[in-house]
Scaffold this motif. Sequence first.
Motif, PDB file in Angstrom:
ATOM      1  N   GLU A  25      25.400  32.753  -3.791  1.00  0.00           N
ATOM      2  CA  GLU A  25      26.713  32.518  -4.411  1.00  0.00           C
ATOM      3  C   GLU A  25      26.945  33.491  -5.564  1.00  0.00           C
ATOM      4  O   GLU A  25      26.009  33.923  -6.231  1.00  0.00           O
ATOM      5  CB  GLU A  25      26.798  31.073  -4.931  1.00  0.00           C
ATOM      6  N   ASN A  26      28.204  33.797  -5.800  1.00  0.00           N
ATOM      7  CA  ASN A  26      28.623  34.644  -6.922  1.00  0.00           C
ATOM      8  C   ASN A  26      28.085  36.063  -6.853  1.00  0.00           C
ATOM      9  O   ASN A  26      27.902  36.715  -7.886  1.00  0.00           O
ATOM     10  CB  ASN A  26      28.222  34.002  -8.262  1.00  0.00           C
ATOM     11  N   THR A  27      27.817  36.539  -5.644  1.00  0.00           N
ATOM     12  CA  THR A  27      27.403  37.931  -5.485  1.00  0.00           C
ATOM     13  C   THR A  27      28.634  38.836  -5.553  1.00  0.00           C
ATOM     14  O   THR A  27      29.654  38.548  -4.925  1.00  0.00           O
ATOM     15  CB  THR A  27      26.717  38.122  -4.113  1.00  0.00           C
ATOM     16  N   THR A  28      28.525  39.903  -6.337  1.00  0.00           N
ATOM     17  CA  THR A  28      29.646  40.840  -6.446  1.00  0.00           C
ATOM     18  C   THR A  28      29.483  41.990  -5.438  1.00  0.00           C
ATOM     19  O   THR A  28      28.403  42.190  -4.874  1.00  0.00           O
ATOM     20  CB  THR A  28      29.732  41.455  -7.848  1.00  0.00           C
ATOM     21  N   VAL A  29      30.559  42.758  -5.271  1.00  0.00           N
ATOM     22  CA  VAL A  29      30.511  43.935  -4.398  1.00  0.00           C
ATOM     23  C   VAL A  29      29.413  44.888  -4.873  1.00  0.00           C
ATOM     24  O   VAL A  29      28.648  45.434  -4.079  1.00  0.00           O
ATOM     25  CB  VAL A  29      31.894  44.638  -4.383  1.00  0.00           C
ATOM     26  N   GLU A  30      29.339  45.077  -6.184  1.00  0.00           N
ATOM     27  CA  GLU A  30      28.317  45.968  -6.755  1.00  0.00           C
ATOM     28  C   GLU A  30      26.918  45.470  -6.394  1.00  0.00           C
ATOM     29  O   GLU A  30      26.023  46.259  -6.047  1.00  0.00           O
ATOM     30  CB  GLU A  30      28.479  45.995  -8.287  1.00  0.00           C
ATOM     31  N   GLN A  31      26.719  44.156  -6.459  1.00  0.00           N
ATOM     32  CA  GLN A  31      25.402  43.597  -6.133  1.00  0.00           C
ATOM     33  C   GLN A  31      25.091  43.713  -4.639  1.00  0.00           C
ATOM     34  O   GLN A  31      23.933  43.820  -4.254  1.00  0.00           O
ATOM     35  CB  GLN A  31      25.333  42.131  -6.601  1.00  0.00           C
ATOM     36  N   VAL A  32      26.129  43.677  -3.829  1.00  0.00           N
ATOM     37  CA  VAL A  32      25.925  43.902  -2.390  1.00  0.00           C
ATOM     38  C   VAL A  32      25.373  45.309  -2.160  1.00  0.00           C
ATOM     39  O   VAL A  32      24.435  45.516  -1.378  1.00  0.00           O
ATOM     40  CB  VAL A  32      27.247  43.707  -1.603  1.00  0.00           C
ATOM     41  N   LEU A  33      25.959  46.282  -2.861  1.00  0.00           N
ATOM     42  CA  LEU A  33      25.473  47.666  -2.731  1.00  0.00           C
ATOM     43  C   LEU A  33      24.001  47.747  -3.148  1.00  0.00           C
ATOM     44  O   LEU A  33      23.180  48.383  -2.473  1.00  0.00           O
ATOM     45  CB  LEU A  33      26.317  48.608  -3.595  1.00  0.00           C
ATOM     46  N   THR A  34      23.668  47.103  -4.260  1.00  0.00           N
ATOM     47  CA  THR A  34      22.279  47.099  -4.744  1.00  0.00           C
ATOM     48  C   THR A  34      21.353  46.475  -3.711  1.00  0.00           C
ATOM     49  O   THR A  34      20.261  46.989  -3.421  1.00  0.00           O
ATOM     50  CB  THR A  34      22.186  46.311  -6.075  1.00  0.00           C
ATOM     51  N   GLN A  35      21.805  45.368  -3.130  1.00  0.00           N
ATOM     52  CA  GLN A  35      20.987  44.657  -2.124  1.00  0.00           C
ATOM     53  C   GLN A  35      20.791  45.525  -0.877  1.00  0.00           C
ATOM     54  O   GLN A  35      19.695  45.566  -0.298  1.00  0.00           O
ATOM     55  CB  GLN A  35      21.695  43.343  -1.770  1.00  0.00           C
ATOM     56  N   LEU A  36      21.851  46.230  -0.480  1.00  0.00           N
ATOM     57  CA  LEU A  36      21.745  47.112   0.695  1.00  0.00           C
ATOM     58  C   LEU A  36      20.742  48.236   0.442  1.00  0.00           C
ATOM     59  O   LEU A  36      19.941  48.596   1.324  1.00  0.00           O
ATOM     60  CB  LEU A  36      23.116  47.717   1.034  1.00  0.00           C
ATOM     61  N   ILE A  37      20.756  48.784  -0.778  1.00  0.00           N
ATOM     62  CA  ILE A  37      19.834  49.879  -1.106  1.00  0.00           C
ATOM     63  C   ILE A  37      18.392  49.356  -1.154  1.00  0.00           C
ATOM     64  O   ILE A  37      17.457  50.032  -0.718  1.00  0.00           O
ATOM     65  CB  ILE A  37      20.250  50.536  -2.447  1.00  0.00           C
ATOM     66  N   MET A  60      41.895  46.344  -0.635  1.00  0.00           N
ATOM     67  CA  MET A  60      41.072  47.111  -1.571  1.00  0.00           C
ATOM     68  C   MET A  60      40.711  46.246  -2.776  1.00  0.00           C
ATOM     69  O   MET A  60      41.566  45.543  -3.323  1.00  0.00           O
ATOM     70  CB  MET A  60      41.837  48.339  -2.052  1.00  0.00           C
ATOM     71  N   VAL A  61      39.445  46.321  -3.206  1.00  0.00           N
ATOM     72  CA  VAL A  61      38.983  45.527  -4.352  1.00  0.00           C
ATOM     73  C   VAL A  61      38.108  46.398  -5.246  1.00  0.00           C
ATOM     74  O   VAL A  61      37.590  47.436  -4.824  1.00  0.00           O
ATOM     75  CB  VAL A  61      38.178  44.285  -3.910  1.00  0.00           C
ATOM     76  N   SER A  62      37.922  45.939  -6.478  1.00  0.00           N
ATOM     77  CA  SER A  62      37.006  46.623  -7.399  1.00  0.00           C
ATOM     78  C   SER A  62      35.592  46.097  -7.173  1.00  0.00           C
ATOM     79  O   SER A  62      35.393  45.048  -6.531  1.00  0.00           O
ATOM     80  CB  SER A  62      37.446  46.397  -8.839  1.00  0.00           C
ATOM     81  N   LYS A  63      34.618  46.798  -7.741  1.00  0.00           N
ATOM     82  CA  LYS A  63      33.222  46.467  -7.449  1.00  0.00           C
ATOM     83  C   LYS A  63      32.742  45.202  -8.168  1.00  0.00           C
ATOM     84  O   LYS A  63      31.652  44.695  -7.881  1.00  0.00           O
ATOM     85  CB  LYS A  63      32.334  47.661  -7.807  1.00  0.00           C
ATOM     86  N   ASP A  64      33.559  44.679  -9.095  1.00  0.00           N
ATOM     87  CA  ASP A  64      33.142  43.421  -9.753  1.00  0.00           C
ATOM     88  C   ASP A  64      33.708  42.192  -9.020  1.00  0.00           C
ATOM     89  O   ASP A  64      33.544  41.056  -9.471  1.00  0.00           O
ATOM     90  CB  ASP A  64      33.541  43.415 -11.231  1.00  0.00           C
ATOM     91  N   THR A  65      34.352  42.399  -7.895  1.00  0.00           N
ATOM     92  CA  THR A  65      34.899  41.289  -7.103  1.00  0.00           C
ATOM     93  C   THR A  65      33.764  40.487  -6.459  1.00  0.00           C
ATOM     94  O   THR A  65      32.792  41.055  -5.964  1.00  0.00           O
ATOM     95  CB  THR A  65      35.825  41.833  -5.999  1.00  0.00           C
ATOM     96  N   VAL A  66      33.909  39.157  -6.498  1.00  0.00           N
ATOM     97  CA  VAL A  66      32.892  38.282  -5.906  1.00  0.00           C
ATOM     98  C   VAL A  66      33.171  38.107  -4.413  1.00  0.00           C
ATOM     99  O   VAL A  66      34.323  37.914  -4.008  1.00  0.00           O
ATOM    100  CB  VAL A  66      32.899  36.903  -6.613  1.00  0.00           C
ATOM    101  N   VAL A  67      32.119  38.179  -3.617  1.00  0.00           N
ATOM    102  CA  VAL A  67      32.255  38.006  -2.169  1.00  0.00           C
ATOM    103  C   VAL A  67      31.679  36.653  -1.760  1.00  0.00           C
ATOM    104  O   VAL A  67      30.898  36.049  -2.502  1.00  0.00           O
ATOM    105  CB  VAL A  67      31.546  39.142  -1.402  1.00  0.00           C
ATOM    106  N   SER A  68      32.090  36.186  -0.585  1.00  0.00           N
ATOM    107  CA  SER A  68      31.611  34.893  -0.084  1.00  0.00           C
ATOM    108  C   SER A  68      31.103  35.042   1.340  1.00  0.00           C
ATOM    109  O   SER A  68      31.510  35.967   2.061  1.00  0.00           O
ATOM    110  CB  SER A  68      32.758  33.869  -0.075  1.00  0.00           C
ATOM    111  N   ALA A  69      30.254  34.101   1.744  1.00  0.00           N
ATOM    112  CA  ALA A  69      29.774  34.098   3.130  1.00  0.00           C
ATOM    113  C   ALA A  69      30.981  34.003   4.060  1.00  0.00           C
ATOM    114  O   ALA A  69      31.939  33.295   3.784  1.00  0.00           O
ATOM    115  CB  ALA A  69      28.839  32.917   3.346  1.00  0.00           C
ATOM    116  N   GLY A  70      30.957  34.753   5.149  1.00  0.00           N
ATOM    117  CA  GLY A  70      32.062  34.750   6.102  1.00  0.00           C
ATOM    118  C   GLY A  70      33.068  35.857   5.842  1.00  0.00           C
ATOM    119  O   GLY A  70      33.921  36.130   6.682  1.00  0.00           O
ATOM    120  N   ASP A  71      32.982  36.491   4.668  1.00  0.00           N
ATOM    121  CA  ASP A  71      33.899  37.590   4.348  1.00  0.00           C
ATOM    122  C   ASP A  71      33.573  38.833   5.163  1.00  0.00           C
ATOM    123  O   ASP A  71      32.447  38.997   5.657  1.00  0.00           O
ATOM    124  CB  ASP A  71      33.804  37.968   2.859  1.00  0.00           C
TER     125      ASP A  71
END
Lengths: 82, 161
Positions: A25-37, A60-71
């Motif tokens: 929960e509360n993972t941001t776009v930026e954190q997704v990039l970190t997780q992918l790396i 289009m969203v900024s990198k501090d946007t929070v993502v959710s499961a299913g997105d």
Amino acid sequence: MLTILFFARLREQLGQTSVQLTITENTTVEQVLTQLIEEHPSWQSPLSSNNILAALNQQMVSKDTVVSAGDELAFFPPVTGG
Amino acid sequence: MTVTDLNSADSIDTKVRVSEADFNAGDEIALLQANNQADGAVVTFTGRVRKQNEGQQVTGLFLEHYPAMTALSLNRIVDSARAKWVINKVVVIHRVGQLNLGDNIVFVGVTSAHRGDAFAAAEFIMDYLKIEAPFWKKETRTDGEVWIDARQSDQDKAITW
């Protein structure tokens, strides 16, 4: 589970069209990039570019946007149509 | 390739199409003018594949897009134009896939009662299409294939609106 799409030059650099990622929960776009790396160390250089744009559920969203499961989250280089 | 013909939720006079298929600018102008005696202005732009770019000889152009997002994005741009100017009919067509020199890439057409709004809205739509719509160009050149880089000048131009 988050669906992540890659387009254009980024898709070619990563050698992937899409991946699935388990997120908390509360993972941001930026954190997704970190997780992918973290999961794909060879993706560090292309995904670290300041030029990478993100679209969440086709907007289009900024990198501090929070993502959710299913997105559906897409990463791509700056667009060059027209 | 999917052909998307969408009517904006706000208007029945918006046509947005993303397709591999070619278009005929004359047919699109006829569509903009059909049953339309209210508008004194019809402004259109057609973008085509040119044979030189950045000093290199171009032999072809491949256009990739994000299918789920493109029509949504184009409709959002048209809606933004409608919020800024008094315009009536709008056609936006963008091709994808492999194109050859001289082929059509993009068409934007806008009608309005007066030319000022039609000119401004058409240019606004093209400018935002350049920086917000999810299309990417890959040129085939005599020395290989090259993804086209976004130009800062396009970004700078768009944000002046």
